[in-house]
Design an enzyme around this catalytic site. Structure first.
Site, mmCIF file in Angstrom:
data_model
loop_
_atom_site.group_PDB
_atom_site.id
_atom_site.type_symbol
_atom_site.label_atom_id
_atom_site.label_comp_id
_atom_site.label_asym_id
_atom_site.label_seq_id
_atom_site.Cartn_x
_atom_site.Cartn_y
_atom_site.Cartn_z
ATOM 1 N N LYS A 98 -5.772 -38.502 -12.266
ATOM 2 C CA LYS A 98 -6.274 -39.245 -11.099
ATOM 3 C C LYS A 98 -7.180 -38.366 -10.230
ATOM 4 O O LYS A 98 -8.280 -38.766 -9.854
ATOM 5 C CB LYS A 98 -5.108 -39.770 -10.252
ATOM 6 C CG LYS A 98 -4.126 -40.652 -11.014
ATOM 7 C CD LYS A 98 -3.041 -41.200 -10.106
ATOM 8 C CE LYS A 98 -2.105 -40.135 -9.536
ATOM 9 N NZ LYS A 98 -1.177 -39.551 -10.532
ATOM 10 N N ARG B 128 2.537 -45.486 -3.789
ATOM 11 C CA ARG B 128 3.495 -45.061 -4.808
ATOM 12 C C ARG B 128 4.761 -45.904 -4.759
ATOM 13 O O ARG B 128 5.663 -45.699 -5.571
ATOM 14 C CB ARG B 128 3.881 -43.609 -4.577
ATOM 15 C CG ARG B 128 3.134 -42.604 -5.430
ATOM 16 C CD ARG B 128 3.600 -41.231 -4.991
ATOM 17 N NE ARG B 128 3.476 -40.213 -5.983
ATOM 18 C CZ ARG B 128 2.414 -39.421 -6.112
ATOM 19 N NH1 ARG B 128 1.363 -39.565 -5.363
ATOM 20 N NH2 ARG B 128 2.412 -38.470 -7.023
ATOM 21 N N ARG C 93 -1.343 -26.434 -16.069
ATOM 22 C CA ARG C 93 -2.389 -26.659 -15.073
ATOM 23 C C ARG C 93 -2.506 -25.557 -14.019
ATOM 24 O O ARG C 93 -1.526 -25.045 -13.534
ATOM 25 C CB ARG C 93 -2.093 -27.996 -14.374
ATOM 26 C CG ARG C 93 -2.976 -28.294 -13.183
ATOM 27 C CD ARG C 93 -2.932 -29.756 -12.845
ATOM 28 N NE ARG C 93 -1.756 -30.119 -12.069
ATOM 29 C CZ ARG C 93 -1.564 -31.350 -11.562
ATOM 30 N NH1 ARG C 93 -2.448 -32.303 -11.792
ATOM 31 N NH2 ARG C 93 -0.490 -31.622 -10.867
ATOM 32 N N ARG D 108 0.542 -25.160 -8.622
ATOM 33 C CA ARG D 108 1.329 -25.880 -7.629
ATOM 34 C C ARG D 108 2.815 -25.603 -7.788
ATOM 35 O O ARG D 108 3.319 -25.469 -8.895
ATOM 36 C CB ARG D 108 1.071 -27.385 -7.760
ATOM 37 C CG ARG D 108 -0.127 -27.830 -6.952
ATOM 38 C CD ARG D 108 -0.555 -29.218 -7.287
ATOM 39 N NE ARG D 108 0.558 -30.172 -7.382
ATOM 40 C CZ ARG D 108 0.372 -31.456 -7.590
ATOM 41 N NH1 ARG D 108 -0.857 -31.940 -7.718
ATOM 42 N NH2 ARG D 108 1.401 -32.276 -7.686
ATOM 43 N N ARG E 138 9.503 -35.900 -10.869
ATOM 44 C CA ARG E 138 8.297 -36.669 -10.528
ATOM 45 C C ARG E 138 8.104 -37.834 -11.488
ATOM 46 O O ARG E 138 7.714 -38.935 -11.079
ATOM 47 C CB ARG E 138 7.063 -35.749 -10.548
ATOM 48 C CG ARG E 138 6.993 -34.855 -9.316
ATOM 49 C CD ARG E 138 6.215 -33.593 -9.563
ATOM 50 N NE ARG E 138 4.789 -33.812 -9.780
ATOM 51 C CZ ARG E 138 3.977 -32.900 -10.309
ATOM 52 N NH1 ARG E 138 4.455 -31.728 -10.689
ATOM 53 N NH2 ARG E 138 2.713 -33.161 -10.464
HETATM 54 P P1 ADP Z 1 0.931 -35.842 -8.886
HETATM 55 O O1 ADP Z 1 0.349 -37.205 -8.956
HETATM 56 O O2 ADP Z 1 0.309 -34.893 -9.848
HETATM 57 O O3 ADP Z 1 2.433 -35.820 -8.973
HETATM 58 P P2 ADP Z 1 0.249 -35.586 -6.014
HETATM 59 O O4 ADP Z 1 -0.564 -34.455 -5.534
HETATM 60 O O5 ADP Z 1 -0.331 -36.945 -5.941
HETATM 61 O O6 ADP Z 1 0.626 -35.178 -7.493
HETATM 62 O O7 ADP Z 1 1.641 -35.617 -5.248
HETATM 63 C C1 ADP Z 1 2.459 -34.493 -5.134
HETATM 64 C C2 ADP Z 1 3.731 -34.803 -4.342
HETATM 65 O O8 ADP Z 1 3.380 -35.239 -3.007
HETATM 66 C C3 ADP Z 1 4.589 -35.945 -4.884
HETATM 67 O O9 ADP Z 1 5.471 -35.511 -5.892
HETATM 68 C C4 ADP Z 1 5.322 -36.386 -3.601
HETATM 69 O O10 ADP Z 1 6.367 -35.503 -3.270
HETATM 70 C C5 ADP Z 1 4.262 -36.261 -2.538
HETATM 71 N N1 ADP Z 1 3.465 -37.514 -2.379
HETATM 72 C C6 ADP Z 1 2.123 -37.660 -2.595
HETATM 73 N N2 ADP Z 1 1.727 -38.923 -2.354
HETATM 74 C C7 ADP Z 1 2.841 -39.611 -1.989
HETATM 75 C C8 ADP Z 1 3.104 -40.963 -1.628
HETATM 76 N N3 ADP Z 1 2.125 -41.899 -1.608
HETATM 77 N N4 ADP Z 1 4.383 -41.317 -1.305
HETATM 78 C C9 ADP Z 1 5.370 -40.419 -1.314
HETATM 79 N N5 ADP Z 1 5.202 -39.122 -1.664
HETATM 80 C C10 ADP Z 1 3.957 -38.710 -1.990
#
Ligand code: ADP
Ligand code: ZN
Length: 213
Positions: A13, A87, A126, A160, A171
């Site tokens: 994404k 999400r 990554r 990360r 996740r």
């Molecule tokens: P990825 O999609 O690779 O898991 P992101 O950078 O989108 O990584 O998200 C990393 C973390 O940030 C998630 O595992 C969560 O803890 C938090 N997070 C990000 N966006 C949201 C969201 N919309 N709602 C709840 N938690 C979120």
């Protein structure tokens, strides 16, 4: 045009959002990036979410909806790309209300489909450029031999805190339990546009373009 990039962690994404920003001058709204920025700048909220994120759990709806609301009212450009948001179904409902409030609407939801085994491989391999965020992969796109980022020339790279196998399991579970119902939700709204996320960057980019036109 305002779009959502939907898919499990590691689906690509963020990478595709960066390409869309470059080519279409859209604005990327990544809640993950916003939350990591809050951690870096040491805000109260950043401190509160750090552990939750490192474990791979979702941050509360209230926090991320607040972040998105702030951006929607202050950013402008040729459309928004929602990356990592919504999400949960509650976030999806909130987004709809927020968009209506600012006189905008959702054009499409790009669902990026990737095999589970590939996700694990992608994420555990990554790393990103500490300066510009360019994404590298130990197997498919290693950091250049001269140690310089191919995009900006910086020499520092980072991984990360949640890109490890344990957090990734959490996740993925969070994705299947709480986020994957959005696929049905947006299908029912006639907004869902599935894309094969297993191809090369350019192939996936091309498929997305077809879905947007
Ligand atoms: P990825 O999609 O690779 O898991 P992101 O950078 O989108 O990584 O998200 C990393 C973390 O940030 C998630 O595992 C969560 O803890 C938090 N997070 C990000 N966006 C949201 C969201 N919309 N709602 C709840 N938690 C979120
Ligand atoms: Zn760089």
């Amino acid at each position: 045009m305002n779009i959502i990039l939907l898919g499990p962690p590691g689906a690509g994404k963020g990478t595709q959002a960066r390409l869309l920003v470059e080519e279409r001058k859209m604005v990327q709204l990544s809640t993950g990036d916003m939350l990591r920025d809050a951690q870096k700048s040491g805000t109260e909220m950043g401190k509160r979410v750090a552990e939750v994120m490192a474990r791979g759990d979702l941050v509360t709806d209230e926090i991320v909806i607040g972040l998105i609301e702030e951006q929607l009212t202050t950013s402008s450009g040729k459309g928004f790309i929602f990356d990592g948001f919504p999400r949960t179904l509650a976030q999806a409902d909130a987004l709809e209300a927020l968009l209506t409030k600012v006189g905008k609407s959702l054009s499409a939801v790009i669902e990026m489909r990737v095999d589970d085994e590939a996700l694990v491989e992608r994420i555990t391999a990554r790393s990103t450029c500490a300066s510009c965020g360019e994404v590298y992969n130990d197997n498919t796109k290693p950091i250049p031999e001269d140690g310089k980022c191919s995009n900006c020339g910086a020499t520092e790279f980072k991984r990360r805190a949640d890109d490890n196998e344990d957090s990734l399991k959490t996740r993925l579970m969070e994705y299947y339990k709480k986020t994957s119902p959005l696929i049905g939700y947006y299908y029912a709204k006639g907004k869902l546009r599935p894309v094969d996320g297993m191809g090369s960057l350019a192939e996936v980019r091309h498929e997305i373009e077809i879905q947007l036109n």
